[in-house]
Structure formats: C-alpha cells, structure tokens
Design a protein around this motif. Structure first.
Motif, PDB file in Angstrom:
ATOM      1  N   ALA A 142      -1.539  -1.586  10.606  1.00 22.72           N
ATOM      2  CA  ALA A 142      -2.233  -2.394  11.610  1.00 22.72           C
ATOM      3  C   ALA A 142      -2.819  -3.664  10.981  1.00 22.72           C
ATOM      4  N   ALA A 143      -3.125  -3.590   9.677  1.00 23.60           N
ATOM      5  CA  ALA A 143      -3.633  -4.779   8.983  1.00 23.60           C
ATOM      6  C   ALA A 143      -2.498  -5.743   8.638  1.00 23.60           C
ATOM      7  N   TYR A 161      -1.213   4.138   8.884  1.00 20.09           N
ATOM      8  CA  TYR A 161      -1.449   3.567  10.226  1.00 20.09           C
ATOM      9  C   TYR A 161      -2.463   2.415  10.145  1.00 20.09           C
ATOM     10  N   GLY A 162      -3.549   2.641   9.418  1.00 22.23           N
ATOM     11  CA  GLY A 162      -4.565   1.595   9.279  1.00 22.23           C
ATOM     12  C   GLY A 162      -4.041   0.380   8.535  1.00 22.23           C
ATOM     13  N   ALA A 163      -3.301   0.620   7.452  1.00 23.94           N
ATOM     14  CA  ALA A 163      -2.781  -0.491   6.653  1.00 23.94           C
ATOM     15  C   ALA A 163      -1.704  -1.258   7.413  1.00 23.94           C
ATOM     16  N   ALA A 170      -9.771   7.977   7.649  1.00 22.47           N
ATOM     17  CA  ALA A 170      -8.498   7.688   6.975  1.00 22.47           C
ATOM     18  C   ALA A 170      -7.914   6.372   7.466  1.00 22.47           C
ATOM     19  N   VAL A 171      -7.970   6.153   8.783  1.00 25.03           N
ATOM     20  CA  VAL A 171      -7.461   4.909   9.355  1.00 25.03           C
ATOM     21  C   VAL A 171      -8.239   3.715   8.781  1.00 25.03           C
ATOM     22  N   LEU A 184      -4.297  -6.685  12.892  1.00 25.21           N
ATOM     23  CA  LEU A 184      -5.738  -6.708  13.126  1.00 25.21           C
ATOM     24  C   LEU A 184      -6.423  -7.020  11.801  1.00 25.21           C
ATOM     25  N   ASP A 199     -11.684  -7.083  16.880  1.00 29.90           N
ATOM     26  CA  ASP A 199     -10.416  -6.356  16.768  1.00 29.90           C
ATOM     27  C   ASP A 199     -10.701  -4.855  16.747  1.00 29.90           C
ATOM     28  N   ASN A 214      -2.380   8.563   8.267  1.00 29.48           N
ATOM     29  CA  ASN A 214      -3.348   7.760   9.031  1.00 29.48           C
ATOM     30  C   ASN A 214      -3.844   6.558   8.229  1.00 29.48           C
ATOM     31  N   MET A 215      -3.823   6.653   6.914  1.00 28.76           N
ATOM     32  CA  MET A 215      -4.070   5.468   6.088  1.00 28.76           C
ATOM     33  C   MET A 215      -2.918   4.474   6.261  1.00 28.76           C
ATOM     34  N   VAL A 262       0.385  -5.278   6.668  1.00 33.52           N
ATOM     35  CA  VAL A 262       1.056  -5.280   5.362  1.00 33.52           C
ATOM     36  C   VAL A 262       2.193  -4.248   5.342  1.00 33.52           C
ATOM     37  N   CYS A 283       0.837  -1.201   0.000  1.00 30.65           N
ATOM     38  CA  CYS A 283       0.000   0.000   0.000  1.00 30.65           C
ATOM     39  C   CYS A 283       0.869   1.247   0.000  1.00 30.65           C
TER      40      CYS A 283
END
Lengths: 355, 251
Positions: free
Chosen positions: A69-70, A65-67, B74-75, A197, B63, A62-63, A72, A23
């Motif tokens: 956490a997933a 951060y989300g990715a 965004a997160v 996650l 989770d 922040n994207m 990747v 990503c």
C-alpha cells in the motif's frame, strides 16, 4: 554477468533484489529458508530496504499488505502450511488491487506433511486460495535459471496488473543448485507506485478499503477484477511445447514434474515412441488454448503431477471431452525418477494402441 | 468574532454513524485534533480495523488503509518499514488488539516498531452485536456470556496494556477514559504523546481508552460513564503504565 552456482531459493532472492524489491517479510519454514536467509544477509542493510522476520506467516503477509500500500515492491515466501496461513492476506491484497510477489516452495501435505517436494498446492494456488472471488497469477518455473527469470517477471506482472503474483515452486527446486545468470542490475533508486498511501501531501486523502455495506458496490469491484483477469488470460497465458509436432501422446506436466517428464520423454523417444509434452508455465491463467491446439494433433494425453491429480481437472476442462486423459501422480513428497515415468508412458502408449 | 470551537482539519465534514453515547466519536475527534496540532496531516496513514470503527476511513481526512481483523500492527509495520517518513497509527478495538491480533500487537511492540496504537476498550464486541470480548469483566453479561462472565469458564479479562508494557520495545503505554471532560482532556494529552513518541522515533506507543458502549451495555450514556468510573476502571486502572520516552511533559 557470468553464471554462478546457486540454490533455487537464493536465486529467487537475488533476482528479487535486482528487480527492485524493497521489503521482504517472512517466517521460517522448510524447504524455503535459504530465501529468507539470503534476504537477511543481502537485502536488510540495503539503503531504503527492510527485512523483518515476522512472528507468523499471517503477520508477514499483512506486512506485505502494508508495504504494498506504501507503493514499494515487496515479497514474501513460505511453504505449503505457511501459504495456507497467508491466504487471508492474499485475499485482502487482491481485493485492494495491491501488487506483491508470493513464493510457495511447496512440500507434501495435507497437514504438516513432509518437507519433501510436492505439487499438491495447485488447487490452492490457481483458485485464488483464500475467500472471495479472485485469482492470482501463478508462475511455475522448472529450473533455477527460470526461478530467477520468473521472479523478475512476477514483479513486473504484479505492477502491470495490480495483482498478487505467486511463484509456485517446490522443495526440490528451492534446494537444488544450478548455474544461473542474472540479467538485471539492482536499481540504485527505487520508484514508488503513484497509487499508494504515503500521506496526503498535495492531493486529497485516499482510502484503500475492501469493506462495503452495499452489495452492488462490491459486485462492481468483482466485475472490475474479473475484467482485468480476462485481460490477463488473453495477454499473459504462457506454455512451452516440447516435441509435440509428431506426438501421438502428449504429457502435460508443470514445474519440477515437467523436468522429470522431459527426461522420461527422451528415454521413450530413443525407443521410437512418439511422445511430446505441453508444459503450462502460467498455471493461472491456464493455457487452455494450447491444450485445445494440441488436441488437433492427438487425442491422447497423460497428465503427470506430484499430487493426487489437480491440474488434470484443468486439462479435462480445456479438452471439453475432445481427448482421452490418463493420469499418473505421486503425492506426499515422493519424487519419481524419469525412468519410472518412462515406464508409465510406455505402458499407456501400448495400452492405448499408439504403437 | 473569535472562533473557539470548530471541526478539526483532519476530520472530513461527515456525520458519524456511531450510536448516541459511543466513545468512538470522541476519540476520533481527539486524534484529528492531535494530528492538526502536530501539523502532520500530510504524513499520516491511519489503519482502521473491522468492527464498529471500520468506517473510520470515512471520517479522517488522512490516508487510510483498511486492515484485516487483528492485523493492524503488522499492516502498520509494513507501511512504516516501506516508508519510514510517514506517521502510522492503528485504531483497534479490544477484540482486534487483545484477542485475534494479540500476536501481531505484542511482537510489533517488542520490535519497537515506530507506530502508534490507539486501543479502544469497551469490554464488548460492538459491531457483531455484543459478544464477550477478551476485556469483558467478570460477571458482565454479553450475548455469549448470558449468565455473566464466569472465571471458571471464560477466564479473566485481559490487561493488554500491562502485557504490552512488559515488552522492551514499547516506550509509552497509558490507559485513559473518555467518560468525563477531565478524562477526555487526559486522553487527548496521551494520544498526543503517543504520536510525538513516533515522531521522535523512540519506539512503540499505545494508548488504551476505556470507552462507553451504551447500546451493548444496555445503559444510558450517563449510566455508561458512571459504570466506567465505578466498575470498569477498577479492573483496568487509569493512568500511566510505562514511559521511557524521557519526555515526561510532552503531550
């Protein structure tokens, strides 16, 4: 693979894809746009990959951060003003032990500054940059092949230590073209970090959080992060010595400034001046021991940076008073020539009675 | 004996810390019931905000990834893009979604991100002690509008759901309330539809819930329910705002 001629920004993007980056999230800013554009062209349609041109650098980090956490491999890139905006997210990534790669193709500042190459984000990069007690690994390449190599290393280090890793380049490194070879093939299948996650299937649900109402609990996180940082300092500190064996004056410079200094040293060497260079490759952790070691041979140091003097503080801290440190800097996006730096070296060499 | 009421599987056996009469507890339970009914507990990742519901991760048995203030959309975008198989929902307050996170919310909606946003509107910043929210009503007193929200100084309350509905990537937007058993049932139906919208891969879905905050409104729980009916829902009309799911009866 044979060498190809590429600009630095594109070389980072290609290396990231080959390192298994899945990503990429970014926001346009000069002088790093070729990186995002390369990702849009070459990453966005790859199976399992995603590219988003975010609405802001804040959203982009922040994207990330989300990715992350997933589970990747994920990266973002920007330049100085945009990196300031990303600091909120970097702090959260560090606190949640989420790996990622952040590229700063820095430019002159403060403010909107200039779009020309500068090194004035050294403090921001090496002190964590955002709020709270944390550090990020900072790699400082000085050529296009190194941009590619260090990008791969950055992903590996991020995953190994579960920390954000920053590549601190500059507008010149991003824009200039050099031959570069890539030594890895892009993976066909992506691996996912187990600490992630992705829904609580076959295991208890997990929480990634940073907030706590108990100061002692947060102190424990701070201690745990700093134990890891100590390990990074021990294991990952890197620097390069150039003609230091007989040097009476040692230049300390990083990134593109080291490249300029190298040319200057060749010039003054031809005139018989015994000058060498110590080049920090990791800016954090800073090669303190290498500076100390160099001080066993000579007490004379000249720190050369494309800013008003930032790394010079770390050199002085490393020397603990056991050496004399001069400084030469050009801020604002001015790129000094090797002959200009050679003249400065010669002057200091004579002034300090090293002839 | 037939069991008629029990804790949803997707809620942990924990005691909510919320104030008496607070709407968060109700909405938490509704989300958990919906996750159970849709059978998606093992695929869900929740993104709670800073604010009163920061501890939502202690309550949901799925989770959970804490977000910085306002960055939930965004997160969630990053999470969903990295792993399109997961079901991501954000849980956001009015300060979070309609002030500091306006840009993230509008653009996630506009991109049509396949995520579900649960938007708690209680017209006040709860956790920080009752300051003005972007959704604070005109003349409403808060700690930062001690003389009442003045149109000439603070401007109008923002109707975020209507703004989101204007983005073409948002396919389902509904405003509900949790101030009566009937409204609570409607809220659950809307939440279920918002999750179903994501499961079906249709686009961005948002449910705005008018939610009582008796503590900061300086009301009893009963008065706060009444205030939603008498005052708040006049500014923020309840009902469907947008439905392009082609699935009018879902939920």
């Amino acid at each position: 693979m044979p060498e190809v001629l590429m600009n630095g920004n594109s070389a980072i993007a290609e290396a990231a894809i080959r390192a298994g980056c899945q990503c990429y999230f970014g926001y346009p800013i000069t002088p790093q746009n070729e990186l995002s554009e390369y990702m849009a062209l070459n990453l966005s349609r790859r199976k399992g990959c995603s590219f988003v041109q975010a609405e802001s650098e804040l959203a982009a980090i922040n994207m990330v951060y989300g990715a992350s956490a997933a589970g990747v491999r994920v990266m973002t890139s920007s330049s100085s003003p945009g990196i300031s905006l990303k600091q909120e997210g970097i702090s959260y990534l560090a606190a949640n032990e989420l790996p990622c790669v952040i590229v700063n193709m820095s430019r002159g500042g403060p403010g909107l500054g200039s779009i020309s190459a500068a090194q004035s984000d050294y403090f921001q990069a090496t002190r964590g940059g955002g709020h709270g007690d944390y550090r990020t690994i900072v790699l400082a390449p000085s050529s296009v092949p190194e941009l590619a190599e260090f990008t791969h290393r950055a992903f590996d280090l991020a995953d190994k230590y579960l920390v954000p890793v920053m590549i601190l380049g500059d507008g010149m490194l991003g824009q200039m073209m050099e031959p570069v070879a890539f030594h890895h093939e892009a993976p066909e299948v992506f691996s996912v970090r187990s600490r992630s996650l992705r829904g609580a299937k076959g295991r208890p649900s997990r929480i990634f959080k940073t907030f706590t109402s108990k100061p002692a609990e947060l102190e424990e996180l701070n201690w745990s992060l700093f134990r890891r940082y100590q390990l990074i300092q021990k294991e990952e500190t890197t620097s390069e010595a150039f003609l230091t064996d007989d040097a009476r004056l040692i230049i300390v410079a990083f990134g593109i400034a080291a490249r300029i200094a190298r040319g200057a040293i060749k010039t003054v060497r031809a005139e018989g001046l015994k000058v060498g260079m110590l080049r920090p490759i990791t800016l954090w952790p800073f090669p303190t021991e290498a500076v100390k070691e160099a001080a066993k041979k000579t007490k004379q140091f000249l720190v050369f940076e494309m800013n008003m003097g930032q790394m010079v503080d770390d050199v002085k801290l490393a020397l603990e008073g056991k050496g004399k440190v001069s400084f030469y800097g050009r801020p604002g996006g001015v790129i000094p020539t090797p002959s200009e730096v050679a003249r400065v070296i010669s002057r200091i060499y004579v002034q300090e009675g090293l002839t | 004996m037939k069991k008629v009421y029990t804790r949803p599987k997707s809620l942990k056996p924990a005691v909510f810390h919320y104030c008496p009469g607070c709407g968060h507890s109700i909405v938490h339970r509704l989300i958990a019931e919906v996750i159970d009914e849709l059978g998606i507990q093992e695929k869900v990742v929740g993104v709670p905000p800073p604010g009163c519901s920061v501890f939502a991760y202690h309550y949901f048995d799925v989770d959970m990834l804490e977000s910085a203030h306002g960055r939930g959309a965004a997160v969630a975008t990053g999470m969903k893009r990295a792993n399109p198989d997961c079901i991501v929902f954000t849980y956001q307050g009015d300060g979070d979604l309609a002030a500091i996170g306006t840009a993230e919310t509008v653009h996630a909606a506009n991109r049509g991100e396949r995520i579900t946003a649960i938007f708690i509107n209680n017209a006040v910043y709860g956790m920080t002690g009752g300051q003005m929210a972007p959704t604070t009503l005109l003349e409403q007193k808060t700690t930062t509008t001690p003389y009442g929200r003045d149109l000439k100084v603070e401007g109008y309350p923002i109707r975020m759901s209507e703004i989101i509905a204007l983005t073409r990537g948002a396919v389902y937007v509904e405003r509900t309330a949790v101030n009566s058993p009937a409204n609570i049932r409607k809220t659950k139906k809307a939440i279920k539809k918002a999750f179903q919208t994501q499961i079906d891969g249709l686009g961005f879905a948002l449910v705005e819930v008018l939610s009582p905050c008796p503590t900061n409104w300086k009301m009893t729980p009963r008065e706060s329910w009444q205030w939603i009916d008498d005052v708040m829902s006049k500014e923020f009309p309840l009902g469907l705002i947008k439905d392009e799911t082609g699935n009018k009866n879902a939920g």
